[in-house]
Design an enzyme around this catalytic site. Structure first.
Site, PDB file in Angstrom:
ATOM      1  N   LYS A   1       3.951 -31.478  -3.039  1.00  0.00           N
ATOM      2  CA  LYS A   1       4.183 -30.651  -1.850  1.00  0.00           C
ATOM      3  C   LYS A   1       3.142 -30.912  -0.759  1.00  0.00           C
ATOM      4  CE  LYS A   1       1.663 -26.441  -2.881  1.00  0.00           C
ATOM      5  NZ  LYS A   1       1.749 -25.114  -3.464  1.00  0.00           N
ATOM      6  N   ASP A   2       2.009 -31.521  -1.129  1.00  0.00           N
ATOM      7  CA  ASP A   2       0.970 -31.830  -0.141  1.00  0.00           C
ATOM      8  C   ASP A   2       1.191 -33.188   0.536  1.00  0.00           C
ATOM      9  OD1 ASP A   2      -0.347 -29.472  -0.776  1.00  0.00           O
ATOM     10  OD2 ASP A   2      -1.591 -30.431  -2.310  1.00  0.00           O
TER      11      ASP A   2
ATOM     12  N   ARG B   1       4.214 -20.804   5.390  1.00  0.00           N
ATOM     13  CA  ARG B   1       5.431 -20.449   4.658  1.00  0.00           C
ATOM     14  C   ARG B   1       5.252 -19.136   3.896  1.00  0.00           C
ATOM     15  NH1 ARG B   1       6.578 -20.884  -0.643  1.00  0.00           N
ATOM     16  NH2 ARG B   1       4.560 -21.895  -0.948  1.00  0.00           N
TER      17      ARG B   1
ATOM     18  N   ARG C   1      -8.336 -20.335   2.803  1.00  0.00           N
ATOM     19  CA  ARG C   1      -8.260 -21.781   2.559  1.00  0.00           C
ATOM     20  C   ARG C   1      -9.128 -22.143   1.358  1.00  0.00           C
ATOM     21  NH1 ARG C   1      -6.547 -24.998   6.782  1.00  0.00           N
ATOM     22  NH2 ARG C   1      -6.358 -26.434   5.038  1.00  0.00           N
TER      23      ARG C   1
ATOM     24  N   ARG D   1     -10.365 -20.097  -3.821  1.00  0.00           N
ATOM     25  CA  ARG D   1      -9.513 -19.024  -3.319  1.00  0.00           C
ATOM     26  C   ARG D   1      -9.550 -17.815  -4.240  1.00  0.00           C
ATOM     27  NH1 ARG D   1      -4.789 -22.858  -2.996  1.00  0.00           N
ATOM     28  NH2 ARG D   1      -3.448 -21.043  -3.057  1.00  0.00           N
TER      29      ARG D   1
END
Ligand SMILES: NCc1[nH]cc(CCC(=O)O)c1CC(=O)O
Length: 305
Positions: free
Chosen positions: A80-81, A125, A143, A149
């Site tokens: 996905k990156d 998203r 981030r 995180r």
């Protein structure tokens, strides 16, 4: 099979887990391999500007450069990156079987539904979809890699933060309290890993091809075609998920949101085998026609300003 395959990876815990997973699979097939962890910010002293080589992704850039400079033979990414257009000379070698595709909310107690809820995420998203469901909440920016995180969530007064289930599961972090956000449309290719290869590296291409999972590759192709057609080079709150519902038909759900989550346009479809090559872009065009064009234009205007 004597040539050692150099596997490029970023050096976060999740990236190293993913690279080691590919390493183990290649070694089980009899290949010699070696991990090459690459710092995300290096001295990238190239003659040619990155944009001329089509290198864009912030997560994948360093490894793209390492591959172009022949420092690594393959690189492992969270798919996905990876930008939908691969850089010149770098090709898709294999898509690994998809793990958990869902997003989860890690929270500090079920009072997160409170009127003054504060939820953290760095993803457009996730932010848009959260605000669509909880318009009275505040979403703050978060981030960093998965470990950072989680630490920041502990250190702040936020009620929760959103993560990809696959990322936490891979590094065996089981947060005390979390819920699965089954209503949230995941990022295109979430939970899938991509191995990229230099297009001229026949040895590595042949080895890596053995790891390809055909069904996952088909699903993420549809999701990424949808993404590519919708966004046209600009990031936006877009989710897409394609899943086999039996041995040949694929169920698809894709959505585009405005940044504030107020507007939502979605497409659901059952895709037949002969439709795979055009379904993603067709469904994206349907969204563009019914107002997606306008949403994309205002997202571009807002992000550029
Ligand atoms: N954006 C960072 C990133 N890239 C891939 C994963 C996890 C694995 C995956 O989603 O496939 C994550 C962490 C997250 O989104 O929480």
């Amino acid at each position: 099979m004597s040539k050692t395959i150099r596997i490029g990876t970023r050096d976060s815990e999740l990236a190293l887990w993913q690279a080691n997973n590919v390493k183990d699979k290649l070694e089980a097939l009899g290949y010699k391999t070696e991990l090459k962890p690459v710092k995300s910010t290096g001295d990238l002293n190239l003659d040619q500007p990155l944009y001329e080589m089509g290198i864009t992704g912030i997560f994948t850039k360093t490894l793209d450069v390492a591959m172009v400079k022949d420092k690594v033979d393959i690189a492992v990414h969270s798919m996905k990156d990876v930008p939908t257009a691969l850089p010149k000379g770098i090709v898709q070698g294999a898509v690994l079987p998809r793990a958990n595709h869902t997003d989860i909310l890690v929270h500090k107690g079920l009072d997160f539904e409170t009127k003054n809820g504060i939820i953290a995420t760095g993803s457009l998203r996730r932010k848009a979809q959260w605000l669509h469901e909880y318009p009275y909440h505040e979403v703050v920016n978060l981030r960093g890699n998965v470990n950072t995180r989680l630490q920041k969530l502990q250190d702040n007064n936020w009620h929760g933060a959103i993560f990809a289930a696959a990322g936490l599961e891979r590094i065996h972090i089981k947060p005390e309290s979390y819920i699965t956000l089954d209503w949230m449309v995941p990022a295109p290719a979430q939970g899938a890993m991509l191995v990229v290869v230099n297009e001229h590296n026949e040895h590595a291409k042949k080895a890596v091809a053995k790891l390809n999972d055909k069904k996952t590759a088909t699903c993420v192709q549809i999701e990424r075609d949808f993404l590519r057609t919708l966004e046209g080079g600009c990031t936006a709150p877009i989710g897409a998920l394609a899943k086999y519902k039996n041995s040949y038909e694929i169920e698809f759900h894709g959505a585009l949101f405005s940044l504030d989550g107020k507007k939502k346009l979605e497409e659901k479809a059952t895709i037949q085998p002969n439709e795979v090559s055009f379904a993603g872009s067709y469904l994206a065009k349907e969204i563009l026609k019914k107002g997606g064009n306008k949403i994309m234009a205002s997202i571009k205007a807002e992000l550029d300003s």
